[in-house]
Design a protein around this motif. Structure first.
Motif, PDB file in Angstrom:
ATOM      1  N   ASN A  17      53.431  -6.131  20.384  1.00 35.90           N
ATOM      2  CA  ASN A  17      52.130  -5.533  20.209  1.00 35.90           C
ATOM      3  C   ASN A  17      51.260  -6.047  19.294  1.00 35.90           C
ATOM      4  O   ASN A  17      51.834  -6.631  18.468  1.00 35.90           O
ATOM      5  N   ILE A  18      49.900  -6.157  19.733  1.00 43.48           N
ATOM      6  CA  ILE A  18      48.887  -6.656  18.852  1.00 43.48           C
ATOM      7  C   ILE A  18      47.823  -5.740  19.130  1.00 43.48           C
ATOM      8  O   ILE A  18      47.530  -5.406  20.025  1.00 43.48           O
ATOM      9  N   SER A  19      47.159  -5.798  17.857  1.00 43.55           N
ATOM     10  CA  SER A  19      46.119  -4.621  17.822  1.00 43.55           C
ATOM     11  C   SER A  19      44.816  -5.535  18.169  1.00 43.55           C
ATOM     12  O   SER A  19      44.792  -6.620  17.928  1.00 43.55           O
ATOM     13  N   ASN A  20      43.788  -4.532  18.672  1.00 39.31           N
ATOM     14  CA  ASN A  20      42.637  -5.379  18.811  1.00 39.31           C
ATOM     15  C   ASN A  20      41.405  -4.390  18.315  1.00 39.31           C
ATOM     16  O   ASN A  20      41.870  -3.348  18.024  1.00 39.31           O
ATOM     17  N   ILE A  21      40.235  -5.008  18.178  1.00 36.92           N
ATOM     18  CA  ILE A  21      39.142  -4.225  17.730  1.00 36.92           C
ATOM     19  C   ILE A  21      37.854  -4.498  18.839  1.00 36.92           C
ATOM     20  O   ILE A  21      37.603  -5.898  19.200  1.00 36.92           O
ATOM     21  N   SER A  22      37.073  -3.599  18.969  1.00 39.14           N
ATOM     22  CA  SER A  22      35.854  -3.834  19.564  1.00 39.14           C
ATOM     23  C   SER A  22      34.731  -3.306  18.827  1.00 39.14           C
ATOM     24  O   SER A  22      34.704  -1.953  18.448  1.00 39.14           O
ATOM     25  N   ILE A  23      33.742  -4.000  18.579  1.00 34.60           N
ATOM     26  CA  ILE A  23      32.786  -3.594  17.603  1.00 34.60           C
ATOM     27  C   ILE A  23      31.367  -3.964  18.635  1.00 34.60           C
ATOM     28  O   ILE A  23      31.152  -4.910  18.705  1.00 34.60           O
ATOM     29  N   SER A  24      30.719  -2.890  18.913  1.00 39.40           N
ATOM     30  CA  SER A  24      29.327  -2.687  19.726  1.00 39.40           C
ATOM     31  C   SER A  24      28.269  -2.508  18.670  1.00 39.40           C
ATOM     32  O   SER A  24      28.233  -1.695  18.132  1.00 39.40           O
ATOM     33  N   MET A  25      27.221  -3.515  18.660  1.00 40.82           N
ATOM     34  CA  MET A  25      26.346  -3.368  17.866  1.00 40.82           C
ATOM     35  C   MET A  25      24.834  -3.603  18.799  1.00 40.82           C
ATOM     36  O   MET A  25      25.152  -4.220  19.929  1.00 40.82           O
ATOM     37  N   ALA A  26      23.845  -3.134  18.221  1.00 36.41           N
ATOM     38  CA  ALA A  26      22.640  -2.909  18.981  1.00 36.41           C
ATOM     39  C   ALA A  26      21.383  -3.149  18.237  1.00 36.41           C
ATOM     40  O   ALA A  26      21.612  -2.679  17.002  1.00 36.41           O
ATOM     41  N   LYS A  27      20.294  -3.858  18.429  1.00 33.76           N
ATOM     42  CA  LYS A  27      19.157  -3.796  17.645  1.00 33.76           C
ATOM     43  C   LYS A  27      18.549  -2.370  17.742  1.00 33.76           C
ATOM     44  O   LYS A  27      18.456  -1.731  18.809  1.00 33.76           O
ATOM     45  N   GLY A  28      18.405  -1.563  16.731  1.00 35.72           N
ATOM     46  CA  GLY A  28      18.324  -0.287  16.475  1.00 35.72           C
ATOM     47  C   GLY A  28      16.989  -0.175  16.540  1.00 35.72           C
ATOM     48  O   GLY A  28      15.625  -0.913  16.364  1.00 35.72           O
ATOM     49  N   LYS A  29      16.427   1.315  16.591  1.00 37.42           N
ATOM     50  CA  LYS A  29      15.239   1.835  16.172  1.00 37.42           C
ATOM     51  C   LYS A  29      15.280   2.648  15.030  1.00 37.42           C
ATOM     52  O   LYS A  29      16.334   3.270  15.054  1.00 37.42           O
TER      53      LYS A  29
END
Lengths: 92, 92
Positions: free
Chosen positions: A80-92
């Motif tokens: 088993n291997i952990s993963n991460i997903s980080i979603s980023m956006a240019k904000g207002k």
């Protein structure tokens, strides 16, 4: 979501991925997802923070999720291997 | 939130922190926050995933946030270090 807006974090230096994130945001002007597994998870967080603090100040972290994948190890077993997903956006 | 429900992730093995998380949840039966800095970030994600997948199946990740801190380095200068906090709770 365009596949081009996913940045996979691996063994390159943090700044290489910062550049990839900024390039992705320049083209699409929308959202980018950082994906990392195992020990690269720490680097993914570094990349997100460096881009946000030093380059694109209106970048906001939209969502962070973690999960586990099963990968075949060198000896043929599964681990088993952990993963991460980080979603980023240019904000207002 | 009780201070006792924060688990700081450091250099011990993953299972040591899994045990700490489970103990915290047993006492409070509510919420636990994993905090980690720098390279321990990957381990924090591992701890969250191991507890959720192998020990407490109704544990849900409520929130994950990342940030940057300034720490004094050994040579007296300041350096930035990323951190993560993963908040988890039993059930809904």
């Amino acid at each position: 979501m365009d596949q081009g807006n996913i940045v996979y974090i691996g063994r390159k230096p943090v700044m290489a991925y910062c550049l990839a994130v900024m390039t992705a945001l320049k083209h699409e002007d929308s959202e980018v997802i950082l994906m990392a597994r195992g020990r690269a998870i720490s680097k993914a967080v570094d990349v997100a923070e460096v881009v946000r603090n030093q380059f694109i100040s209106d970048l906001v972290v939209k969502d962070i999720s973690i999960d586990t994948e099963q990968l075949e190890s060198e000896d043929g077993g599964m681990r088993n291997i952990s993963n991460i997903s980080i979603s980023m956006a240019k904000g207002k």
